[in-house]
Design an enzyme around this catalytic site. Structure first.
Site: not given
Length: 287
Positions: A122, A143, A155, A193
């Protein structure tokens, strides 16, 4: 249904994310190998998966035959050598760069030169993971978000030397299996994130300063339109996972003050209050 880009996937790690990704791939019609060092961990993860599928059957969203087919497509593997015929391997293990680099170096020796090696990290740099292999062009990030079977976003992260054609193949494949991929470059925290750091960190400061309780913060954010408040979401993600992402992004941006993790995060990790998976986090959960 079978994706045109990859047809023989494997997942490494049978934790929450690993088994969730395996379920996504099996539901799309793929036979999936899951490498997990502990057979007990794998069996426990499969028990949880079958319970989730049973609930889907009870709600009329799946037939019993479909549920059995999904779980039946997931097979156990206990060594990287068993992944030799896989065309894509998605790693979902502990968020430690040294551990991931060691795994990718060993993995490269067991699979073919055409096998794509992907990490579900992540926040760790994909370029650094790719540095551990001889052919970094086939390393990329994929991800998924927790819970992987329900969250559509993935992602697709290209590292410094990732073959652009592979990123395109992965993007198309994810679309075929019902996900909503987004292409991002290899930067700290990637897209989600990094955007989410204030959402997770500022509530700790609000509570720490006595401005509001965790329950109030969560309720207000739900009222503002978020499906879950930050503390509820952290319990779902895993406090340890969220803390690791916080530290990784903070360090990657050279200790930028606005990204500084909160000491309460580390304290929760140290006392094992990791969220839903341990039955206690910001809230308590029935087993």
């Amino acid at each position: 249904m079978s994706g045109s880009a990859f047809t023989r996937p494997a997942v490494i790690g049978a934790g929450t994310m690993g088994i969730g990704i395996a379920e996504v791939l099996a539901a799309a019609g793929h036979d999936v190998q899951v490498l997990e060092l502990s057979r007990e961990v794998f069996d426990r993860a499969m028990d949880g998966l079958r319970k989730r599928l049973s609930r889907q059957v009870e709600k009329g969203r799946l037939t019993a035959e479909q549920a059995d087919a999904v779980s039946g497509r997931i097979r156990y593997a206990e060594s990287v050598e068993e992944l030799a015929d896989r065309d894509i391997v998605i790693e979902a293990i502990v968020e430690r760069l040294d551990v991931k680099k060691d795994l990718f170096a060993r993995l490269e020796q067991s699979v073919s030169e055409s096998t794509v090696l992907a990490s579900n990290t992540s926040s760790l740099p994909i370029t650094a993971i790719a540095a551990a292999v001889r052919h970094p062009g086939r390393v990329m990030g994929l991800h998924f978000f927790n819970p992987a079977p329900l969250m559509p976003l993935v992602e697709v992260i290209s590292a410094a030397e990732t073959d652009p054609e592979l990123a395109e193949r992965a993007y198309a494949w994810l679309k075929e299996i019902g996900k909503e991929p987004v292409k991002v470059s290899d930067s700290p925290g990637f897209l989600v994130n990094r955007v989410a750091r204030p959402f997770h960190l500022e509530p700790y400061r609000i509570v720490g300063e006595g401005i509001a309780s965790k329950e109030q913060v969560d309720r207000i954010m739900r009222a503002a339109g978020f499906k879950m408040g930050p503390f509820q979401l952290q319990d779902l993600i895993g406090i340890d996972i969220n803390y690791a992402a916080s530290v990784s992004v903070y360090e990657a941006y050279f200790h930028e003050p606005r990204l500084r993790p909160h000491f309460a995060q580390r304290m929760m990790v140290e006392r094992g209050a990791l969220g839903r998976k341990t039955g206690k986090g910001h809230y308590r959960y029935e087993s």
